[in-house]
Design a protein around this motif. Structure first.
Motif, short mmCIF file in Angstrom:
data_model
loop_
_atom_site.label_atom_id
_atom_site.label_comp_id
_atom_site.label_asym_id
_atom_site.label_seq_id
_atom_site.Cartn_x
_atom_site.Cartn_y
_atom_site.Cartn_z
N TYR A 1 52.81 26.03 14.40
CA TYR A 1 52.74 27.16 15.29
C TYR A 1 53.77 26.68 16.68
CZ TYR A 1 49.04 29.17 12.86
OH TYR A 1 48.05 29.37 12.09
N LEU B 1 49.91 32.04 20.05
CA LEU B 1 50.53 31.11 18.79
C LEU B 1 51.20 32.08 18.03
CD1 LEU B 1 46.98 29.41 18.77
CD2 LEU B 1 49.16 27.94 18.92
N LEU C 1 53.18 31.64 14.34
CA LEU C 1 53.40 30.85 12.90
C LEU C 1 54.92 30.60 12.39
CD1 LEU C 1 52.00 29.54 10.65
CD2 LEU C 1 52.10 31.59 9.41
N TYR D 1 54.49 27.61 7.00
CA TYR D 1 53.32 26.83 6.58
C TYR D 1 53.17 26.48 5.01
CZ TYR D 1 53.07 31.48 4.20
OH TYR D 1 53.19 32.82 3.28
N PHE E 1 52.50 23.22 17.78
CA PHE E 1 51.21 22.72 16.98
C PHE E 1 51.14 22.62 15.74
CE2 PHE E 1 48.27 22.01 20.88
CZ PHE E 1 48.93 23.12 22.00
N TRP F 1 42.33 29.13 2.81
CA TRP F 1 43.73 29.73 2.88
C TRP F 1 43.39 30.87 3.99
CZ3 TRP F 1 48.41 29.81 3.58
CH2 TRP F 1 49.16 30.81 3.24
N GLY F 2 44.28 30.97 4.96
CA GLY F 2 44.14 32.29 5.92
C GLY F 2 43.08 32.15 6.65
N ALA F 3 42.35 33.12 7.08
CA ALA F 3 41.28 33.14 7.95
C ALA F 3 40.15 32.95 6.97
CB ALA F 3 41.12 34.64 8.58
N MET F 4 39.91 32.70 5.89
CA MET F 4 38.82 32.34 5.34
C MET F 4 38.43 30.97 5.66
SD MET F 4 38.30 35.15 4.11
CE MET F 4 36.79 34.75 3.47
N GLY F 5 39.08 30.25 6.22
CA GLY F 5 38.56 28.85 6.69
C GLY F 5 39.08 28.58 8.16
N GLU F 6 38.39 27.65 8.71
CA GLU F 6 38.77 27.61 10.12
C GLU F 6 40.14 26.65 10.08
OE1 GLU F 6 35.00 25.05 10.73
OE2 GLU F 6 36.64 24.35 12.28
N GLN F 7 41.17 26.75 11.17
CA GLN F 7 41.99 25.74 11.17
C GLN F 7 41.69 24.88 12.11
OE1 GLN F 7 45.86 27.95 11.40
NE2 GLN F 7 45.59 28.99 9.78
N PHE G 1 43.55 21.94 14.46
CA PHE G 1 44.84 21.67 15.19
C PHE G 1 45.06 20.34 15.66
CE2 PHE G 1 46.83 25.89 15.76
CZ PHE G 1 45.84 26.63 15.45
N GLY G 2 46.23 19.75 15.72
CA GLY G 2 46.78 18.78 16.39
C GLY G 2 46.77 18.76 17.79
N GLN H 1 38.41 35.42 13.68
CA GLN H 1 38.38 34.04 14.27
C GLN H 1 38.42 34.00 15.81
OE1 GLN H 1 40.34 31.11 11.91
NE2 GLN H 1 39.11 31.41 10.17
N TYR I 1 38.93 31.12 19.04
CA TYR I 1 39.42 29.58 19.35
C TYR I 1 39.50 29.69 20.90
CZ TYR I 1 41.11 29.19 14.33
OH TYR I 1 41.15 28.91 13.28
N PHE J 1 38.39 25.73 16.81
CA PHE J 1 37.97 26.88 16.32
C PHE J 1 36.38 27.01 16.88
CE2 PHE J 1 36.57 29.66 12.76
CZ PHE J 1 35.32 29.32 12.39
N THR K 1 43.32 37.70 9.56
CA THR K 1 44.25 37.54 8.51
C THR K 1 45.16 38.72 8.34
OG1 THR K 1 42.78 35.95 7.50
CG2 THR K 1 44.48 37.00 6.21
#
Lengths: 114, 113
Positions: free
Chosen positions: A35, A43, A45, A48, A90, A97-103, A105-106, B33, B35, B45, B92
């Motif tokens: 990002y 942010l 994208l 990916y 970032f 995948w996508g919003a089904m799991g938290e991301q 970040f560095g 979500q 953040y 998150f 999403t």
């Protein structure tokens, strides 16, 4: 675990120069993202990857290239830097995948192009 | 791509006051979500909401997903200086056979001690 790490933390480039930003994650995540964050823009994208050896374009891919040769690494390249690419970059990774799991970040790379 | 609008863009509150940020969409969202990004830091998150009318709490933070799944809110009760930062919602959207997470522009919270 270190989580997501990015190198370098800061960089100043002159217009036309090239550079590569490195992102590494030690969580065995399949999905990785790059990002850019600009003031007031949130942010966005860039590119990916859904797994080793795969890459895809995001919302703002022009002027950037990426590679995912190893599952834990995701590289972002600028072939000919432009002042418009001055931003904070970032990297993120996720197990899903996508919003089904938290991301995750560095810490970010602050890039200035003069 | 799907757009989510966040309001307000900025909010200054006295320590101890409540704070609310809103995330709105013109279309039905599959999920939201939230953040938090501290000044000079990276997004972290907080929570994910997927069900219509869902309400989740984390200590002083309350997250809601609207009944029509077109809006969401984050409410902080009795703000503290540690709450300072920018709060982003994200959702999403699918396009060209893939899924992407799109972020709102964020609400920047300042807390005056």
């Amino acid at each position: 675990n270190a989580g997501v790490t990015q190198t370098p933390k800061f960089r100043v480039l002159k217009t036309g120069q090239s550079m590569t930003l490195l992102c590494a994650q030690d969580m065995n995540h399949e999905y990785m993202y790059w990002y850019r964050q600009d003031p007031g823009m949130g942010l966005r994208l860039i590119h990916y990857s859904v797994g080793e050896g795969t890459t895809a374009k995001g919302e703002v891919p022009d002027g950037y290239n990426v590679s995912r040769l190893k599952k834990q690494n995701f590289l972002l390249g600028l072939e000919s830097a432009a002042p418009s690419q001055t931003s904070v970059y970032f990297c993120a990774s996720s197990a899903s995948w996508g919003a089904m799991g938290e991301q995750y970040f560095g810490p970010g790379t602050r890039l200035t192009v003069t | 791509g799907q757009q989510v609008m966040q309001i307000p863009q900025y909010q200054h509150v006295q320590e101890g006051e409540d704070f609310t940020t809103y995330c709105n969409s013109s279309t039905t969202l599959s999920n939201i979500q939230w953040y938090k990004q501290r000044p000079g830091g990276h997004p972290v998150f907080l929570i994910q909401l997927v069900k219509s009318g869902e309400v989740k709490k984390q200590k002083r933070l309350t997250f809601q997903f609207g009944e029509a799944k077109k809006n969401s809110s984050l409410h902080i009760t009795a703000t503290q200086t540690t709450d300072v930062g920018t709060y982003f919602c994200a959702t999403t959207y699918s396009g060209a056979g893939s899924y992407q997470l799109t972020f709102g522009k964020g609400t920047k919270l300042s807390v005056i001690p």
